[in-house]
Scaffold this active site. Structure first.
Site, short mmCIF file in Angstrom:
data_model
loop_
_atom_site.label_atom_id
_atom_site.label_comp_id
_atom_site.label_asym_id
_atom_site.label_seq_id
_atom_site.Cartn_x
_atom_site.Cartn_y
_atom_site.Cartn_z
N GLY A 161 0.77 -1.24 0.00
CA GLY A 161 0.00 0.00 0.00
C GLY A 161 0.79 1.29 0.00
O GLY A 161 0.22 2.36 0.14
N GLU A 192 4.31 -6.28 1.74
CA GLU A 192 4.04 -6.65 0.34
C GLU A 192 3.88 -5.44 -0.57
O GLU A 192 2.79 -5.18 -1.09
CB GLU A 192 2.74 -7.47 0.29
CG GLU A 192 2.74 -8.66 1.20
CD GLU A 192 1.33 -9.22 1.42
OE1 GLU A 192 0.35 -8.53 1.10
OE2 GLU A 192 1.24 -10.34 1.92
N PRO A 193 4.95 -4.67 -0.78
CA PRO A 193 4.81 -3.53 -1.69
C PRO A 193 4.69 -3.99 -3.14
O PRO A 193 5.39 -4.91 -3.56
CB PRO A 193 6.11 -2.76 -1.48
CG PRO A 193 7.10 -3.80 -1.06
CD PRO A 193 6.32 -4.83 -0.28
N ARG A 197 3.11 -1.44 -5.96
CA ARG A 197 3.26 -0.18 -6.68
C ARG A 197 4.63 0.47 -6.44
O ARG A 197 5.28 0.93 -7.38
CB ARG A 197 2.16 0.77 -6.18
CG ARG A 197 2.06 2.07 -6.93
CD ARG A 197 1.12 3.04 -6.21
NE ARG A 197 -0.06 2.44 -5.63
CZ ARG A 197 -1.25 2.41 -6.21
NH1 ARG A 197 -1.44 2.96 -7.38
NH2 ARG A 197 -2.27 1.85 -5.60
N TYR A 240 -9.94 5.45 -10.77
CA TYR A 240 -9.61 6.06 -9.48
C TYR A 240 -9.42 7.58 -9.55
O TYR A 240 -8.99 8.18 -8.57
CB TYR A 240 -8.31 5.46 -8.92
CG TYR A 240 -8.21 3.97 -9.04
CD1 TYR A 240 -9.05 3.14 -8.31
CD2 TYR A 240 -7.27 3.37 -9.88
CE1 TYR A 240 -8.97 1.76 -8.42
CE2 TYR A 240 -7.17 2.00 -10.00
CZ TYR A 240 -8.03 1.20 -9.27
OH TYR A 240 -7.94 -0.15 -9.38
N CYS A 246 -13.81 4.90 -27.49
CA CYS A 246 -15.07 5.56 -27.79
C CYS A 246 -15.87 5.88 -26.54
O CYS A 246 -16.99 5.38 -26.34
CB CYS A 246 -15.89 4.68 -28.74
SG CYS A 246 -15.01 4.45 -30.28
N1 LLP Z 1 -1.02 -7.06 -0.62
C1 LLP Z 1 -2.34 -7.24 -0.82
C2 LLP Z 1 -3.04 -8.26 -0.06
C3 LLP Z 1 -3.02 -6.45 -1.74
O1 LLP Z 1 -4.33 -6.61 -1.92
C4 LLP Z 1 -2.31 -5.47 -2.47
C5 LLP Z 1 -2.99 -4.63 -3.46
C6 LLP Z 1 -0.93 -5.33 -2.24
C7 LLP Z 1 -0.31 -6.14 -1.30
C8 LLP Z 1 -0.08 -4.34 -2.99
O2 LLP Z 1 -0.50 -3.04 -2.79
P1 LLP Z 1 0.40 -1.82 -3.34
O3 LLP Z 1 1.68 -1.81 -2.55
O4 LLP Z 1 0.65 -2.06 -4.76
O5 LLP Z 1 -0.45 -0.62 -3.10
N2 LLP Z 1 -5.48 -1.18 -8.90
C9 LLP Z 1 -5.28 -0.21 -7.83
C10 LLP Z 1 -4.53 -0.82 -6.67
C11 LLP Z 1 -5.20 -2.06 -6.13
C12 LLP Z 1 -4.43 -2.68 -5.02
C13 LLP Z 1 -4.97 -4.03 -4.70
N3 LLP Z 1 -4.24 -4.70 -3.68
C14 LLP Z 1 -4.54 1.01 -8.39
O6 LLP Z 1 -4.19 0.99 -9.56
O7 LLP Z 1 -4.35 2.00 -7.67
#
Ligand code: LLP
Length: 448
Positions: free
Chosen positions: A262, A304-305, A307, A348, A375
């Site tokens: 996150g 768990e990064p 992004r 988003y 479109c």
């Molecule tokens: N761990 C779990 C259990 C998750 O559900 C997620 C993301 C992550 C780790 C990784 O999160 P991150 O570090 O990437 O924020 N499509 C959306 C983001 C959806 C995230 C879903 N879960 C976007 O494009 O902003």
């Protein structure tokens, strides 16, 4: 020698705009012809060679982000969340850099396994794991499964012939005030079991009763694109409290606390992003405080990064198709991609910047909206972007910070195939994923 001797194209007037390092890969520069280069390769050359739209991925940037995590969190297990972007090469790079891997489907698992990632280093997630996926995971010897429902406990214990390590997903009820689509830490949502609930107690009781399941720890993921560290501290304090309760009630001392991903990145210069040093401090402080309070032994932290590892390593290249000045309205620069390669704007409300990549953007500017080719009136990739006033069809625009949740969320809407992914490193390119062609799309349509 003057600057004009080094950069003759500067004679056209104006100074080079800054390619802000918060949104571009570290190895982004202008070459002598005023073209943007990443990883030593001119983006305009990639557009010529591979066509557009195209996703670029800077290998060095991905690796250095992994290294930054390893440096900042030496005692934690860092799992890359493959949902952000998973290809065989990405799986290889992140595991070579010492990260483990979080997958959320049999498809992602297959990619990881085909890159020879050790199954023990893979963790399977998801609030709805079909039976066949659990079976595949167990059969390949997956390291950990994060349990999300009571049904999964039954299925897993039936499938596992040797004790399967599991974590239990808990919703710590911490609100991060993010976009509703990616807020997962609050109660009354679909993931896991709410902290302190009867359902959570029942799940714990069932897991500890199963000889086939090895209860390794708790998991939570409070949301995505979070730049404030405080909610992580709060989640840790609550989760340690829950781990202490499980110890007291069931005599099981869990050794792992996975705090999910996150971590926010900047999409445009000036956007807030997660500061990893501050996050490390708050993790330490909250662990110290909570473990002392509940006399609980310090668990191993996992995170768990997704992004934050790949977003800034990615750039999307588009070619300008047309430029339209609406009388009394906006200027629309239409490009050859849009909401199918970048659905984040419509999903988003994400905001991006874009620059011309094939020449110095010097001279007079205009303010324009970048319109996608799909479109739908809402298919606008970026608004109020400063672009050269003399921009012409055929020029190449580069949109930074598009490495995460772009390719993985892409579609073939309007019958347009998905773009390729081209890796850059040390002055050379490598095609990681090829362009999806019309033949690919036709091959699936078998219903004559
Ligand atoms: N761990 C779990 C259990 C998750 O559900 C997620 C993301 C992550 C780790 C990784 O999160 P991150 O570090 O990437 O924020 N499509 C959306 C983001 C959806 C995230 C879903 N879960 C976007 O494009 O902003």
């Amino acid at each position: 020698m003057t600057l004009l001797d080094i950069f003759p194209s500067l004679r056209s007037g104006g100074m080079l705009p800054r390619l802000d390092p918060s949104v571009w890969p570290r190895e982004t520069h202008y070459d002598a012809d005023g073209r943007i280069t990443v990883g030593g390769v001119a983006l305009a050359d990639i557009a010529d060679q591979y066509g557009t739209p195209t996703y670029i991925l800077d290998e060095t940037e991905v690796r250095s982000r992994c290294q930054a995590y390893r440096r900042q969190f030496p005692d934690a297990e860092v799992l890359y969340a493959g949902k952000a972007l998973l290809t065989r090469a990405v799986a290889e790079w992140v595991t070579e850099e010492g990260l483990s891997l979080d997958v959320c489907s049999a498809g992602e698992l297959a990619v990881a396994l085909s890159s020879w990632v050790n199954p023990q280093r893979i963790m399977l997630h998801g609030n709805g794991k079909p039976f066949a996926e659990l079976e595949t995971a167990i059969n390949c010897g997956i390291g950990r499964v994060v349990i999300d429902s009571l049904t999964e406990i039954t299925l897993l214990s039936a499938l596992a012939s040797t004790p399967q390590r599991v974590l239990l997903r808990v919703c710590p009820d911490v609100d991060v005030h993010g976009h509703p689509a990616v807020r997962t830490g609050v109660a009354d949502q679909k993931f896991g079991f709410t902290i302190g609930s009867h359902a959570l107690s029942e799940a714990v009781e069932r897991i500890v009763r199963q000889p086939n399941l090895e209860f390794a720890g708790l998991h939570c993921h409070i949301g995505s694109q979070i730049y404030d560290t405080f909610p992580y501290g709060e989640a840790i304090r609550r989760m340690i409290g829950e781990m202490a309760r499980i110890r007291d009630d069931y005599g099981v001392t869990l050794g792992t606390l996975d705090i999910g991903g996150g971590h926010a990145v900047a999409y445009r210069p000036g956007d807030a992003e997660m500061n990893l040093a501050e996050l490390a401090d708050i993790i330490e402080d909250s662990l110290d405080a909570a473990c002392a309070r509940y006399a609980f032994p310090r668990p191993t932290i996992a995170m768990e990064p997704g992004r934050a590892i790949v977003a800034r390593a990615g750039i999307t290249l588009y070619r300008v198709l047309s430029i339209k000045h609406v009388e009394g309205g906006h200027t629309f620069v239409t490009v050859d991609g849009g909401m199918s390669d970048n659905p984040r704007v419509t999903l988003y409300g994400a905001r991006y910047e874009a620059v011309v990549a094939n020449r110095h953007p010097t001279g007079p500017h205009m303010t324009a909206n970048i319109a996608g080719r799909y479109c739908e009136a809402g298919d606008i990739l970026a608004t109020d972007v400063r672009l050269p006033a003399d921009l012409r069809p055929g020029e190449v625009l580069a949109m930074p910070c598009t490495g995460a949740y772009h390719h993985s969320l892409s579609s073939s809407y309007n019958g347009v195939g998905r773009p390729p992914i081209i890796a850059v490193r040390d002055g050379s390119t490598r095609e990681l994923v090829r362009r999806e062609t019309i033949e690919d799309l036709m091959r699936r349509d078998i219903g004559h």
